[in-house]
Design an enzyme around this catalytic site. Structure first.
Site, PDB file in Angstrom:
ATOM      1  CE  LYS A  49      -3.836   7.305  -6.866  1.00 56.35           C
ATOM      2  NZ  LYS A  49      -4.026   8.067  -7.928  1.00 56.35           N
ATOM      3  CE  LYS A  83      -8.710  11.863  -5.050  1.00 54.75           C
ATOM      4  NZ  LYS A  83      -7.323  12.672  -5.219  1.00 54.75           N
ATOM      5  CE  LYS A 123      -1.467   9.648  -0.501  1.00 51.78           C
ATOM      6  NZ  LYS A 123      -1.201   9.376  -1.712  1.00 51.78           N
TER       7      LYS A 123
END
Ligand code: TYM
Length: 332
Positions: free
Chosen positions: A112, A198, A195
């Site tokens: 991230k 969003k 995976k």
């Protein structure tokens, strides 16, 4: 009854199929057999920028959706993380128990923060897993139902629980991850090596439960497969087809071998169309129930007030014991 605890972020208008199959579906089952605590983790959500009005709305939608898929406030404790101040309080204690290097090894943080850049990455994002540790330990959870991507955070929870217990005496239950293999990782429909998420590059790979049903059916029909034609379960050679089989199996309750037999001699198109149709029928009542809860904000507030009260009744004594153990002076 053994205890389970889990959480989900309120960061988009709807959960996606990965959230549902990887975690929330297990939550619904476990409320029948376990003492279950489930929360919408708004404190975690603000580790990346959030618009206040959107965050508030998404939190409501998340709660309505959890009720819509079958969580029952009579059978489980459903609450919003920020309604229970003990989460942030125990997180501080856990921060002071975690090595900087240890936190730096969290792969989700590495992924991230790489996307956000150094200036876009908050210290909150760095300590995110440690807040999750506090979430779990506050409730003395035995098991944590999550998807595969959360396994490392549960491992960190175990390490910190053991560290605290050995330093200060037995205080916390050391929890285990609860991750059924079949749905541990649901993949992106356009890129079956990634995976479902969003933040995926293309919205075509993501099935959000509250999205327009016709649009979702189209996404199933245009899912990326491979150039072969035989419908078989083989995650290495046929990741796209295997993902569709896993999804179909999970929502229909039919086993993967049974489905493979059912599709023998048929082409990929048959699998995609049948899954699209099945999904459409399956998701419609979920959407209806979610809307019913969203149309009754007073009832939603009542559920959350009761949930927060039940959660605090467990969290507060755990925090008090922790403070006692680490040597904080008790307020007079
Ligand atoms: P979150 O909100 O990202 O995701 C919620 C749950 O969905 C699972 N999941 C998936 N499972 C299978 N396939 C996928 N493609 C997929 N994508 C997401 C996640 O593993 C998760 O179980 N850090 C957590 C929230 C959290 C939490 C906690 C969980 C905060 N405190 C305490 C357990 C216990 C998260 O961001 O989940």
């Amino acid at each position: 009854r053994p205890r389970v605890l889990s959480g989900i972020q309120p960061t988009s208008g709807s959960f996606h199929l990965g959230n549902y199959l990887g975690a929330v579906r297990q939550w619904v089952d476990l409320q029948e057999t376990h003492d279950a605590f489930y929360m919408v983790v708004d404190l975690h959500a603000i580790t990346v920028p959030q618009d206040p009005a959107v965050l508030r709305e998404n939190t409501r939608v998340s709660v309505a959706q959890l009720l819509g898929v079958g969580l029952d406030p009579e059978r489980c404790t459903l609450f919003v993380q920020s309604h229970v101040p003990e989460h942030a309080q125990l997180a501080w204690v856990m921060n002071c128990l975690t090595g900087f290097g240890e936190a730096s090894r969290m792969t989700q943080f590495k992924d991230k923060s790489a996307k956000q850049g150094t200036d876009g990455t908050t210290v909150g994002l760095f300590t995110y897993p440690i807040l999750q540790v506090a979430d779990i330990l506050l409730y003395q959870a035995d098991q944590v139902p999550v998807g595969e991507d959360q396994r490392q955070h549960v491992e960190l929870t175990r390490d910190l629980a053991e560290r605290f217990n050995s330093r200060y005496g037995k205080t916390f239950t050391v929890p285990k991850a609860y991750i059924p293999k079949e749905t541990a990782k649901i993949f992106d429909l356009q890129d079956p090596s990634a995976k479902m998420s969003k933040s995926a590059s293309s919205p075509k790979g993501l099935i959000s439960l509250l999205d327009d049903i016709k649009g979702s059916a189209k996404k199933f029909k245009s899912a990326v497969t491979d150039t072969d034609t035989v419908i078989a379960f083989d995650e290495k050679q046929k990741p796209g087809v295997s993902n569709l089989l896993s999804i179909y199996s999970a929502i229909s309750g039919r086993s993967v071998p049974e489905l493979v037999e059912h599709f023998e001699g048929k082409m990929y198109g048959a699998l995609k169309t049948e899954l699209a149709d099945y999904y459409s029928e399956w998701v419609a009542p979920i959407q209806d129930r979610t809307r019913t809860y969203l149309d009754d904000p007073a009832e939603l507030d009542r559920v959350l007030a009761r949930g927060a009260e039940k959660a605090r009744a467990v969290a507060s004594p755990t925090l008090a014991e922790t403070y006692e153990r680490i040597g904080f002076l008790r307020p007079a």
